[in-house]
Design an enzyme around this catalytic site. Structure first.
Site, PDB file in Angstrom:
ATOM      1  N   HIS A  31      -2.539  -2.025  -9.649  1.00 29.95           N
ATOM      2  CA  HIS A  31      -3.534  -1.378  -8.792  1.00 29.95           C
ATOM      3  C   HIS A  31      -4.820  -2.194  -8.805  1.00 29.95           C
ATOM      4  O   HIS A  31      -5.194  -2.763  -9.819  1.00 29.95           O
ATOM      5  CB  HIS A  31      -3.837   0.040  -9.306  1.00 29.95           C
TER       6      HIS A  31
ATOM      7  N   ASP B 243       2.694   5.485  -6.558  1.00 26.33           N
ATOM      8  CA  ASP B 243       3.943   5.335  -5.793  1.00 26.33           C
ATOM      9  C   ASP B 243       5.176   5.189  -6.678  1.00 26.33           C
ATOM     10  O   ASP B 243       6.297   5.227  -6.185  1.00 26.33           O
ATOM     11  CB  ASP B 243       3.834   4.105  -4.879  1.00 26.33           C
TER      12      ASP B 243
ATOM     13  N   HIS C 297       0.869  -1.192   0.000  1.00 30.08           N
ATOM     14  CA  HIS C 297       0.000   0.000   0.000  1.00 30.08           C
ATOM     15  C   HIS C 297       0.905   1.242   0.000  1.00 30.08           C
ATOM     16  O   HIS C 297       1.722   1.396  -0.891  1.00 30.08           O
ATOM     17  CB  HIS C 297      -0.927  -0.091   1.221  1.00 30.08           C
TER      18      HIS C 297
END
Ligand code: SDX
Length: 436
Positions: A307, A363, A268
């Protein structure tokens, strides 16, 4: 037969049931009436990781994973990142509308005047080892704030909830900056109320002996944009934690600590730190093909890729790439970017990643910017937690206003043994090795 219904036949009994379809969903409880007899508990639905389960109704954030769309309260993320500052977007997420000039001024004044911390919190930090992970320090210190504000337990008092919301939004940068200064052995810098949210954060992180900190405007704006992009993302893992813990009427400090703990996981919010470690491990563009081969052989995951919702591209990654170029004009180009761009180029042409719909997520590039700005990888997830605190709190506020609110308590499929005969100590077999 009404059109918005689902008709199912239980072939065990040949009974047929008609279930209402509402908002593209069927209520899971409507399956409980499907039984094989009076003793039968009734059907449940099995959905590990809630891959296909709506846990709530929400009007905060909309995501269209196939089209790469992200909207906060209906406004496209691209417009908000271009035209707003972070506190303006925080107001939008919490109250549902963009603030006018007066509302934004009042909101900024409110937040600015809650940035200080009780001195006991500073002493709490002194208990950590000097190189404690800043994310663990943040989770611990935000939980400790529940001891400073015991009245926060009155979660059914809207005025009290809003006061704690303001305190948390204001104090997260202060807690984060203190953790960073503790790690590097520098004295703490107190908030400067003349500065914007991002500038004050930079002040508390990087002010040395100069009388007044002057933030580089390009870097301050980049932080503002990154904070906007990370502010909310509907029912992600950490928001689910916020709602689950908050559903027991836990106070918002302990609920945010639980959400931040969930965010810290490398799958995450912890992924941005892992991306930089991955790029360091790859070392150069030439090593990218071999690294990709290893991933395809099943040795680990390409961090910053993939994702649960986005199956084409993460709109935030595109804006972050643009922001990176602005930051590099000030800091100088981060050589890791070349490795990241090569990794993205090769992965996006490779059937392994294409077939699994794996694309760069938020990210993948954020860490490269943060590193160029002078942050160490261990601090990257802290930079995610600060803005996401707004999203967690907006979702928490919405949850407390939801007529459907009940304490979260999933069921299970029991796979263990039943009604075993008790074995007295003397009759028990010699213990084998403790199996995990
Ligand atoms: C965030 O939910 C959110 O909104 C999160 C977030 C937010 O703003 O809150 O967007 C922030 O958490 C972004 C994600 C950051 N995490 C990472 O970058 C870690 C690497 N990514 C993966 O771990 C993964 O893609 C997840 C966790 C993000 C999503 O996992 P899913 O949806 O459970 O997908 P999956 O594990 O079922 O994967 C499907 C297939 C599998 O292969 P097969 O078993 O079918 O052969 O794709 C493979 C996976 O092994 N796969 C990857 C991969 N991600 C998935 N293979 C290599 N590299 C990857 N990154």
């Amino acid at each position: 037969m009404p059109s918005n219904t689902l008709t199912v036949t239980d072939n065990r009994t040949n009974h047929t049931y008609t279930l209402p379809i509402e908002d593209g969903t069927v209520r899971s409880m409507d399956f409980r009436q499907i039984k094989t007899g009076a003793e039968d508990f009734g059907l449940m639905t099995y959905d590990p990781a809630f891959v296909n389960t709506a846990s709530c109704r929400s009007s905060i954030t909309f995501i269209d994973g196939e089209r790469g769309i992200l909207e906060y309260r209906g406004y496209p993320i691209e417009a908000l990142a271009e035209h707003c500052n972070f506190l303006e977007v925080a107001y939008l997420l919490l109250f549902g509308e963009l603030p006018n000039e007066a509302q934004l001024k009042d909101w900024r004044t409110e937040i600015t005047h809650h940035t200080m911390l009780h001195e006991t919190t500073r002493k709490f930090l002194d208990g950590f080892h000097y190189n404690a992970h800043p994310m663990s320090m943040l989770v611990s210190t935000v939980a400790a704030l529940s001891t400073v504000y015991p009245e926060a337990r009155k979660v059914h008092d809207p005025a009290n909830r809003l006061l704690q919301v303001k305190r948390l939004i204001a104090k997260m940068p202060t807690l984060a900056a203190m953790a960073n200064r503790y790690n590097v052995g520098l004295p703490y810098v107190y908030p400067d109320n003349d500065l914007s949210y991002a500038e004050n954060f930079m002040n508390m992180l990087w002010k040395m002996v100069e009388p007044k900190y002057a933030a580089n405007p390009v870097l301050a704006r980049a932080l503002d944009i990154l904070f906007i992009l990370h502010a909310d993302h509907e029912q992600n893992c950490s928001t689910n934690a916020m709602r689950s813990v908050g559903s027991s009427d836990a106070d918002p400090y302990l609920s945010v600590a639980a959400a931040a703990a969930a965010l810290s996981g490398p799958l995450h919010g912890g992924a941005n730190e892992q991306v930089l470690k991955m790029l360091d491990e790859i070392g150069s563009k030439d090593n990218v093909p071999a690294y990709i081969r290893r991933i395809k052989e099943g040795h680990g995951k390409l961090m910053g890729f993939g994702h649960r919702v986005y199956k084409n591209f993460d709109p935030r990654a595109k804006i972050i790439k643009w922001t990176a170029e602005k930051v590099f004009e000030v800091t100088g180009r981060n050589p890791r970017l070349d490795i990241a761009l090569e990794l993205e180029r090769i992965a996006l042409e490779d059937e392994y990643f294409i077939s699994r719909k794996l694309y760069p997520n938020v990210d993948f590039y954020s860490g490269i910017i943060y590193q160029a700005m002078g942050f160490k990888p261990e601090f990257f997830t802290v930079l995610f937690a600060i803005p996401r605190t707004v999203g967690w709190l907006a979702q928490w506020q919405e949850m407390h206003a939801d007529a459907d609110l009940k304490i979260a308590r999933p069921r299970q499929i029991y796979t263990g043994e039943r009604k075993r005969e008790f074995i007295p100590m003397e009759a028990r077999k010699a213990a084998g090795a403790m199996k995990a």
